[in-house]
Design a protein around this motif. Structure first.
Motif, PDB file in Angstrom:
ATOM      1  N   SER A  98      55.561  32.841  50.982  1.00 44.08           N
ATOM      2  CA  SER A  98      55.411  31.700  50.076  1.00 44.08           C
ATOM      3  C   SER A  98      55.024  32.160  48.681  1.00 44.08           C
ATOM      4  O   SER A  98      54.371  33.196  48.516  1.00 44.08           O
ATOM      5  CB  SER A  98      54.356  30.734  50.609  1.00 44.08           C
ATOM      6  N   ASP A  99      55.422  31.386  47.653  1.00 46.33           N
ATOM      7  CA  ASP A  99      55.037  31.747  46.293  1.00 46.33           C
ATOM      8  C   ASP A  99      53.536  31.553  46.069  1.00 46.33           C
ATOM      9  O   ASP A  99      52.936  32.214  45.218  1.00 46.33           O
ATOM     10  CB  ASP A  99      55.859  30.984  45.250  1.00 46.33           C
ATOM     11  N   SER A 100      52.903  30.673  46.855  1.00 48.72           N
ATOM     12  CA  SER A 100      51.454  30.507  46.733  1.00 48.72           C
ATOM     13  C   SER A 100      50.710  31.763  47.179  1.00 48.72           C
ATOM     14  O   SER A 100      49.654  32.108  46.634  1.00 48.72           O
ATOM     15  CB  SER A 100      50.983  29.301  47.560  1.00 48.72           C
ATOM     16  N   PHE A 101      51.276  32.495  48.152  1.00 47.68           N
ATOM     17  CA  PHE A 101      50.688  33.768  48.580  1.00 47.68           C
ATOM     18  C   PHE A 101      50.705  34.767  47.430  1.00 47.68           C
ATOM     19  O   PHE A 101      49.707  35.459  47.163  1.00 47.68           O
ATOM     20  CB  PHE A 101      51.469  34.316  49.776  1.00 47.68           C
ATOM     21  N   LEU A 102      51.832  34.866  46.715  1.00 47.57           N
ATOM     22  CA  LEU A 102      51.929  35.795  45.596  1.00 47.57           C
ATOM     23  C   LEU A 102      51.056  35.363  44.427  1.00 47.57           C
ATOM     24  O   LEU A 102      50.511  36.205  43.704  1.00 47.57           O
ATOM     25  CB  LEU A 102      53.388  35.918  45.157  1.00 47.57           C
TER      26      LEU A 102
ATOM     27  N   SER B  70      66.534  44.765  45.707  1.00 45.65           N
ATOM     28  CA  SER B  70      67.500  45.775  46.141  1.00 45.65           C
ATOM     29  C   SER B  70      66.884  46.564  47.292  1.00 45.65           C
ATOM     30  O   SER B  70      65.657  46.723  47.359  1.00 45.65           O
ATOM     31  CB  SER B  70      67.881  46.717  44.987  1.00 45.65           C
ATOM     32  N   PHE B  71      67.762  47.039  48.186  1.00 47.04           N
ATOM     33  CA  PHE B  71      67.287  47.799  49.335  1.00 47.04           C
ATOM     34  C   PHE B  71      67.946  49.168  49.336  1.00 47.04           C
ATOM     35  O   PHE B  71      69.174  49.284  49.243  1.00 47.04           O
ATOM     36  CB  PHE B  71      67.610  47.074  50.645  1.00 47.04           C
ATOM     37  N   ASP B  72      67.109  50.208  49.424  1.00 48.27           N
ATOM     38  CA  ASP B  72      67.596  51.581  49.486  1.00 48.27           C
ATOM     39  C   ASP B  72      67.472  52.054  50.935  1.00 48.27           C
ATOM     40  O   ASP B  72      66.367  52.317  51.410  1.00 48.27           O
ATOM     41  CB  ASP B  72      66.777  52.477  48.559  1.00 48.27           C
ATOM     42  N   GLN B  73      68.617  52.146  51.617  1.00 49.88           N
ATOM     43  CA  GLN B  73      68.587  52.486  53.037  1.00 49.88           C
ATOM     44  C   GLN B  73      68.106  53.909  53.269  1.00 49.88           C
ATOM     45  O   GLN B  73      67.395  54.185  54.246  1.00 49.88           O
ATOM     46  CB  GLN B  73      69.971  52.284  53.648  1.00 49.88           C
TER      47      GLN B  73
ATOM     48  N   ARG C 155      63.221  44.214  40.896  1.00 53.47           N
ATOM     49  CA  ARG C 155      63.416  44.506  39.471  1.00 53.47           C
ATOM     50  C   ARG C 155      63.151  43.243  38.676  1.00 53.47           C
ATOM     51  O   ARG C 155      63.745  42.193  38.924  1.00 53.47           O
ATOM     52  CB  ARG C 155      64.838  45.002  39.195  1.00 53.47           C
ATOM     53  N   VAL C 156      62.229  43.346  37.715  1.00 55.49           N
ATOM     54  CA  VAL C 156      61.903  42.231  36.839  1.00 55.49           C
ATOM     55  C   VAL C 156      62.886  42.234  35.672  1.00 55.49           C
ATOM     56  O   VAL C 156      62.971  43.215  34.924  1.00 55.49           O
ATOM     57  CB  VAL C 156      60.458  42.329  36.318  1.00 55.49           C
TER      58      VAL C 156
ATOM     59  N   PRO D 267      60.794  50.289  38.747  1.00 52.82           N
ATOM     60  CA  PRO D 267      61.039  49.345  39.843  1.00 52.82           C
ATOM     61  C   PRO D 267      59.760  49.023  40.605  1.00 52.82           C
ATOM     62  O   PRO D 267      58.841  49.840  40.681  1.00 52.82           O
ATOM     63  CB  PRO D 267      62.016  50.115  40.731  1.00 52.82           C
ATOM     64  N   LEU D 268      59.703  47.826  41.170  1.00 58.76           N
ATOM     65  CA  LEU D 268      58.588  47.423  42.017  1.00 58.76           C
ATOM     66  C   LEU D 268      58.872  47.848  43.460  1.00 58.76           C
ATOM     67  O   LEU D 268      59.927  47.539  43.993  1.00 58.76           O
ATOM     68  CB  LEU D 268      58.412  45.905  41.981  1.00 58.76           C
ATOM     69  N   GLU D 269      57.946  48.568  44.077  1.00 55.06           N
ATOM     70  CA  GLU D 269      58.078  48.902  45.504  1.00 55.06           C
ATOM     71  C   GLU D 269      57.443  47.771  46.298  1.00 55.06           C
ATOM     72  O   GLU D 269      56.224  47.684  46.423  1.00 55.06           O
ATOM     73  CB  GLU D 269      57.392  50.232  45.807  1.00 55.06           C
ATOM     74  N   LEU D 270      58.268  46.903  46.838  1.00 62.22           N
ATOM     75  CA  LEU D 270      57.762  45.721  47.534  1.00 62.22           C
ATOM     76  C   LEU D 270      57.410  46.010  48.985  1.00 62.22           C
ATOM     77  O   LEU D 270      56.363  45.589  49.479  1.00 62.22           O
ATOM     78  CB  LEU D 270      58.797  44.596  47.447  1.00 62.22           C
ATOM     79  N   LEU D 271      58.296  46.694  49.691  1.00 63.44           N
ATOM     80  CA  LEU D 271      58.039  47.073  51.082  1.00 63.44           C
ATOM     81  C   LEU D 271      58.442  48.527  51.274  1.00 63.44           C
ATOM     82  O   LEU D 271      59.578  48.906  50.993  1.00 63.44           O
ATOM     83  CB  LEU D 271      58.819  46.172  52.047  1.00 63.44           C
ATOM     84  N   ARG D 272      57.510  49.333  51.770  1.00 61.12           N
ATOM     85  CA  ARG D 272      57.746  50.765  51.985  1.00 61.12           C
ATOM     86  C   ARG D 272      58.108  51.027  53.447  1.00 61.12           C
ATOM     87  O   ARG D 272      57.984  50.140  54.300  1.00 61.12           O
ATOM     88  CB  ARG D 272      56.488  51.543  51.594  1.00 61.12           C
ATOM     89  N   PRO D 273      58.559  52.279  53.759  1.00 63.46           N
ATOM     90  CA  PRO D 273      58.972  52.581  55.135  1.00 63.46           C
ATOM     91  C   PRO D 273      57.904  52.269  56.177  1.00 63.46           C
ATOM     92  O   PRO D 273      58.220  51.773  57.261  1.00 63.46           O
ATOM     93  CB  PRO D 273      59.269  54.087  55.077  1.00 63.46           C
TER      94      PRO D 273
END
Length: 250
Positions: free
Chosen positions: A53-57, A150-153, A161-162, A194-200
């Protein structure tokens, strides 16, 4: 007509001077490929859907401003284009901080993240100063931005990216408008992205199966996203593989 021509000439000269002194701002590359919408035919069986949710952010942003302090980006070293670095260094000499500092709110705008209309947007309130030809100029305002995923496999990382869509300034002389706009865009692009949103470690769960003396590892195959009012839904599709005799410790 004469006034119009003088105004037009001033805008052209200002734009040329900005490019000459600072270079043409270029978007910083973000690893991976842009995340697409979910397939109309539905998700594959091995897909997990995560809702955010945007309220979480917004709560996360509030914590950053309250506990860590406002993020600040230096303008003097945001990566000028080759061939213009010497000129830029001369322009930026002096006692000014040459930086952009984000604020929780200002200019009747609040810094927040919004999921609406099929996109992720984030108004960013800022203030700052820079040394322009020996004059220390103060500025403030807010930037209209959107966020692209974006996702880097290869690295199993989800990036953001803002993208600065527009810059709204207050109290800036017309001749300096172009300079400040380029400064703000460059600072956000080179310092935020770039923003690292989710890491491995966050995307790849390791599931122990003690009865079989092994583990099942999940490898992200694909990431899709959709934005609904107030929600970002991530569709994460996995490939699974098992390994005997390697149980995680702890």
């Amino acid at each position: 007509m004469r006034y119009f021509l003088i105004l037009l000439l001033g805008l052209v000269i200002g734009g040329v001077a900005t490019i000459f002194l600072l270079g043409v701002p270029r978007a910083r590359a973000v690893p991976g490929t842009q995340v697409q919408a979910p397939s109309p035919g539905g998700d594959p069986p091995s897909t997990v859907v995560i809702s955010l949710s945007d309220s979480f952010l917004d709560e996360l942003l509030s914590t950053i401003f309250r506990d860590l302090g406002p993020p600040s980006f230096n303008l003097a070293s945001t990566g000028t284009q080759q061939g213009s670095s010497n000129i830029s260094q001369a322009v930026f000499q002096g006692g000014c901080t040459n930086s952009v500092t984000l604020a929780a709110e200002g200019s009747n705008v609040k810094t927040h993240v919004q999921f609406a209309g099929g996109k992720m947007s984030a108004p960013l309130v800022f203030s700052g100063s820079y040394n322009l030809l020996g004059n220390c100029m103060q500025f403030k305002g807010w930037a209209e931005t959107t966020i692209q995923l974006s996702f880097d496999q290869a690295s199993q990382t989800l990036y953001g990216r803002v993208v600065v869509e527009g810059v709204n300034l207050e109290g800036v002389a017309p001749f300096a408008n172009n300079f400040v706009t380029v400064f703000v865009r460059s600072a956000i692009d080179s310092r935020v992205n770039p923003l690292e949103l989710l890491r491995p470690s966050q995307l790849q769960p390791l599931i122990p199966v003690k009865a079989s003396n092994g583990t099942v590892k999940a490898h992200v195959k694909d990431v899709r996203s959709e934005v609904q009012d107030g929600l970002l839904r991530l569709h994460i599709t996995y490939d699974f593989s098992g390994t005997k005799g390697q149980l995680p410790q702890g």
